[in-house]
Design a protein around this motif. Structure first.
Motif, short mmCIF file in Angstrom:
data_model
loop_
_atom_site.label_atom_id
_atom_site.label_comp_id
_atom_site.label_asym_id
_atom_site.label_seq_id
_atom_site.Cartn_x
_atom_site.Cartn_y
_atom_site.Cartn_z
N THR A 361 69.31 29.44 18.92
CA THR A 361 70.14 29.63 19.71
C THR A 361 70.37 28.50 20.02
O THR A 361 71.65 28.42 21.18
CB THR A 361 69.83 30.65 20.81
OG1 THR A 361 68.56 29.73 21.67
CG2 THR A 361 68.66 32.24 20.34
N ARG A 362 69.97 27.40 19.87
CA ARG A 362 70.76 25.74 20.39
C ARG A 362 70.27 26.45 22.17
O ARG A 362 71.42 25.24 22.90
CB ARG A 362 72.43 25.73 20.13
CG ARG A 362 72.51 25.89 18.45
CD ARG A 362 73.50 24.62 18.29
NE ARG A 362 74.07 24.94 16.88
CZ ARG A 362 75.23 25.57 16.37
NH1 ARG A 362 75.18 26.84 16.87
NH2 ARG A 362 75.00 26.25 15.27
N THR A 363 69.32 26.90 22.41
CA THR A 363 69.23 27.30 24.05
C THR A 363 68.61 25.53 24.12
O THR A 363 67.45 25.56 23.70
CB THR A 363 69.47 28.28 24.71
OG1 THR A 363 68.06 28.33 24.12
CG2 THR A 363 70.31 29.15 24.16
N LEU A 364 68.40 24.69 25.48
CA LEU A 364 68.04 24.11 26.10
C LEU A 364 67.54 24.77 27.75
O LEU A 364 68.47 25.29 28.86
CB LEU A 364 68.78 22.85 26.70
CG LEU A 364 67.86 21.42 27.63
CD1 LEU A 364 67.40 21.10 25.89
CD2 LEU A 364 68.83 20.60 27.42
N VAL A 365 66.42 24.47 27.99
CA VAL A 365 65.38 25.25 28.74
C VAL A 365 64.48 24.00 29.48
O VAL A 365 64.31 23.49 29.26
CB VAL A 365 64.75 25.84 29.23
CG1 VAL A 365 64.36 27.03 30.02
CG2 VAL A 365 65.25 27.14 27.93
N TRP A 366 65.14 23.72 31.22
CA TRP A 366 65.12 22.61 31.70
C TRP A 366 64.83 22.56 32.97
O TRP A 366 65.08 23.05 33.35
CB TRP A 366 65.93 21.43 31.25
CG TRP A 366 66.65 21.11 32.18
CD1 TRP A 366 68.31 22.07 31.63
CD2 TRP A 366 67.48 20.36 33.16
NE1 TRP A 366 69.22 22.01 33.11
CE2 TRP A 366 68.59 21.44 33.50
CE3 TRP A 366 66.72 19.05 33.98
CZ2 TRP A 366 69.36 20.11 34.73
CZ3 TRP A 366 67.25 18.63 34.81
CH2 TRP A 366 68.38 19.59 35.37
N ALA A 367 63.57 21.60 33.10
CA ALA A 367 63.34 21.89 34.78
C ALA A 367 63.11 20.26 35.69
O ALA A 367 62.35 19.22 34.27
CB ALA A 367 62.43 21.88 35.29
N GLN A 368 63.36 19.58 36.26
CA GLN A 368 62.72 18.51 36.71
C GLN A 368 61.72 18.50 38.08
O GLN A 368 62.23 19.74 38.99
CB GLN A 368 64.34 17.83 37.11
CG GLN A 368 65.46 18.89 38.42
CD GLN A 368 64.37 17.63 39.29
OE1 GLN A 368 64.32 17.05 39.63
NE2 GLN A 368 65.28 18.58 40.08
N ALA A 369 61.42 17.29 38.09
CA ALA A 369 60.56 17.12 39.36
C ALA A 369 61.10 15.52 40.29
O ALA A 369 60.64 14.41 40.12
CB ALA A 369 59.24 16.97 38.76
N GLY A 370 61.85 16.05 41.38
CA GLY A 370 62.42 14.67 41.69
C GLY A 370 62.71 14.06 40.74
O GLY A 370 63.14 12.54 41.78
N HIS A 371 63.86 13.88 40.11
CA HIS A 371 64.05 12.79 38.81
C HIS A 371 65.68 12.85 38.63
O HIS A 371 65.81 14.42 37.98
CB HIS A 371 63.35 13.16 37.47
CG HIS A 371 63.16 12.34 36.34
ND1 HIS A 371 62.32 11.05 36.41
CD2 HIS A 371 63.45 12.48 35.04
CE1 HIS A 371 62.55 10.08 35.47
NE2 HIS A 371 63.58 10.60 35.19
N PRO A 372 66.46 12.29 38.38
CA PRO A 372 68.17 12.09 37.31
C PRO A 372 68.24 13.12 36.42
O PRO A 372 66.88 13.20 35.51
CB PRO A 372 68.28 10.74 37.08
CG PRO A 372 66.68 9.51 37.40
CD PRO A 372 65.38 10.25 37.92
N ALA A 373 68.91 14.68 37.15
CA ALA A 373 69.19 15.22 35.77
C ALA A 373 69.77 14.47 34.18
O ALA A 373 70.38 13.89 33.98
CB ALA A 373 70.56 16.29 35.73
N PRO A 374 69.19 14.97 33.37
CA PRO A 374 69.66 14.49 31.56
C PRO A 374 71.56 14.64 31.90
O PRO A 374 72.31 15.80 32.96
CB PRO A 374 69.69 15.72 31.12
CG PRO A 374 68.13 16.17 31.49
CD PRO A 374 68.37 16.62 33.14
N LEU A 375 72.16 14.02 31.40
CA LEU A 375 73.52 14.43 31.03
C LEU A 375 73.85 14.69 29.54
O LEU A 375 73.25 14.34 28.49
CB LEU A 375 74.05 12.86 30.78
CG LEU A 375 73.99 11.73 32.60
CD1 LEU A 375 73.03 10.93 32.59
CD2 LEU A 375 75.24 10.73 32.63
N LEU A 376 75.02 15.31 29.74
CA LEU A 376 75.27 15.85 28.68
C LEU A 376 77.16 15.14 27.92
O LEU A 376 77.39 15.26 28.78
CB LEU A 376 75.64 17.36 28.36
CG LEU A 376 76.28 18.06 27.42
CD1 LEU A 376 75.19 17.86 26.65
CD2 LEU A 376 76.30 19.66 27.28
#
Length: 476
Positions: A361-376
């Motif tokens: 489905t080309r979907t990205l499920v993501w979470a973060q713990a006090g970290h810089p967010a990914p860049l798209l």
């Protein structure tokens, strides 16, 4: 006392007063410079290198103090013979002479007449040996009675060589004073020849070098401590580097996932080391094909440096892989990772981004713990993904981590990185610089080309911390 080789030889004339005064000025100026360096090296005593530097400064100051006093004696000439000590007033004790006092109290002289068996000592020598000036000076036969048993053969050999073979005396021995304190004495002397060429007497200058030797011992001990500390640091660095190398993904360069079937992601990573090679941090990156055909992408950082941090990073990365293989979504995975850190013996803080990519489905499920967010990056532009809630790992017991879902398109580039990529910059400034790479990412053919661009921009000297970069390019 002069040092004649022959009793008939005239005494040497002293050097000009002006030249000695100039040397005194230079010595005192140098002493002031060394003292300034010593003050700059003051610390709490926990750093072995600073302790060694301070000990060296103390030794240099000690020797410069002696040099200053020697030059002053050379300028002023021999000091007058000491007057008979006056009786102290009733009820007031006579002042004690400090063994580590001025240079004049630490240098004495003596002469032993072999023809009359008489001995003449200066008042300073009585002070050095702790003896009563009212007592007769000790003869050469009596002098060894003050010396430590293990040093007596050395003194006997020096005196014998001087009297029999006319060799100069230059050596050290330790004496025990009447108060049981032990002092180290350096003795220099020569025989005085009579008219018939035989040895008529022996003169010597004796110097109390106890404080100097103690200072030199401190320098040696702090130097040895520094060497041990550096060897320990080198060992820790090697272990931490080997541990980091062992747990990070074994592949280098680029990786294409999944291994079977149409390729969905083109991956590339790079680790940028700190400028100081001894600093091995807790940064990690990972890309792992999961049993259900999905792909785990993660980067993270455990605060600190050294073996304990590298082992903690290995534990976290192993837990991330295990929970992802078990099917945990990123939000649930970080929640359990936080609980794991909360139960460790040594408290630690960490940050992380965990992503789960579903190629069908080309979907990205993501979470973060006090970290810089990914860049798209898409179509020559870039932006930060909107971050779900998530505090630092280990910062709050029972913390719950949200997650977000993003749909990707063929040609999209996803960039994950750790904080050290641009240490010293705010996250906003760091994101702006990374977003500025969008046109170059748009022209890049592979994920490896994108990583090279990041390294060219941010891989220069002066990095304060390790950094990891992971780039994923959607291919289908």
């Amino acid at each position: 006392m002069p040092s004649p080789v022959s009793a008939d030889r005239p005494a040497a004339q002293p050097p000009g007063r002006g030249s000695v005064e100039a040397l005194i000025t230079q010595a005192r100026r140098l002493k002031g410079d060394v003292d300034a360096v010593r003050r700059d090296t003051q610390s709490d005593g926990t750093d072995p290198e600073e302790r060694w530097q301070r000990a060296l400064c103390d030794l240099a100051l000690h020797q410069l103090d002696d040099l200053d006093a020697h030059l002053a004696q050379l300028r002023d000439g021999p000091s007058p013979a000491p007057a008979e000590p006056a009786e102290p007033p009733a009820g007031r004790p006579a002042p004690a002479v400090a063994p580590g006092g001025s240079l004049l109290s630490r240098v004495g002289s003596a002469e032993w007449n072999l023809l009359t068996d008489e001995a003449t000592w200066s008042g300073e020598l009585y002070q050095i040996l702790g003896l009563d000036p009212a007592r007769p000076a000790l003869t050469l036969d009596e002098l060894p009675s003050l010396v430590l048993d293990e040093d007596r053969p050395k003194l006997t050999a020096m005196v014998t060589d001087c009297l029999v073979d006319a060799r100069p005396i230059d050596g050290e021995f330790r004496v025990v004073r009447p108060d049981s304190s032990v002092r180290t004495v350096h003795m220099m002397g020569e025989p005085v020849l009579g008219a018939d060429g035989g040895t008529a007497s022996m003169w010597a200058v004796l110097r109390d070098v106890s404080e100097l030797r103690r200072t030199q011992l401190t320098v040696r001990e702090t130097r040895d401590s520094l060497h041990r500390e550096r060897r320990r640091e080198q060992t820790e660095h090697r272990i931490a580097a080997e541990l980091q190398e062992a747990v990070l993904p074994p592949w280098h360069g680029s990786l294409r996932l999944p291994h079977q079937g149409p390729v969905a992601l083109d991956l590339a990573t790079h680790r940028l080391p700190a400028a100081t090679p001894t600093l091995i941090g807790g940064d990690w990156y990972d890309a792992l094909e999961l049993a259900d055909g999905q792909t785990l992408l993660s980067v993270g950082d455990l605060t600190g440096q050294g073996v304990s941090v590298a082992s903690g990073m290995a534990m976290l990365l192993g837990a991330v892989r295990g929970m992802a293989m078990a099917g945990s979504d990123p939000g649930r995975l970080l929640t359990m990772l936080n609980q794991l850190l909360d139960t460790t013996v040594q408290p630690a803080l960490g940050s992380a981004v965990c992503c789960r990519y579903r190629p069908e489905t080309r979907t990205l499920v993501w979470a973060q713990a006090g970290h810089p967010a990914p860049l798209l990056y898409r179509n020559g532009t870039g932006h930060l993904l909107n971050a779900p809630d998530g505090v630092l790992l280990g910062a709050s017991s029972g913390a719950v981590y949200g997650q977000s879902v993003v749909t990707l398109e063929p040609g999209d580039v996803l960039l994950l990185h750790t904080d050290g990529l641009m240490s010293g910059h705010s996250r906003t400034a760091a994101a702006d610089r990374l977003i500025g790479l969008a046109p170059r990412f748009g022209a890049a053919r592979t994920a490896q080309d994108c990583v090279r661009t990041v390294v060219e921009e941010f891989g220069g000297a002066g990095r304060e911390d390790d950094a990891c970069v992971l780039v994923a390019k959607v291919t289908a």
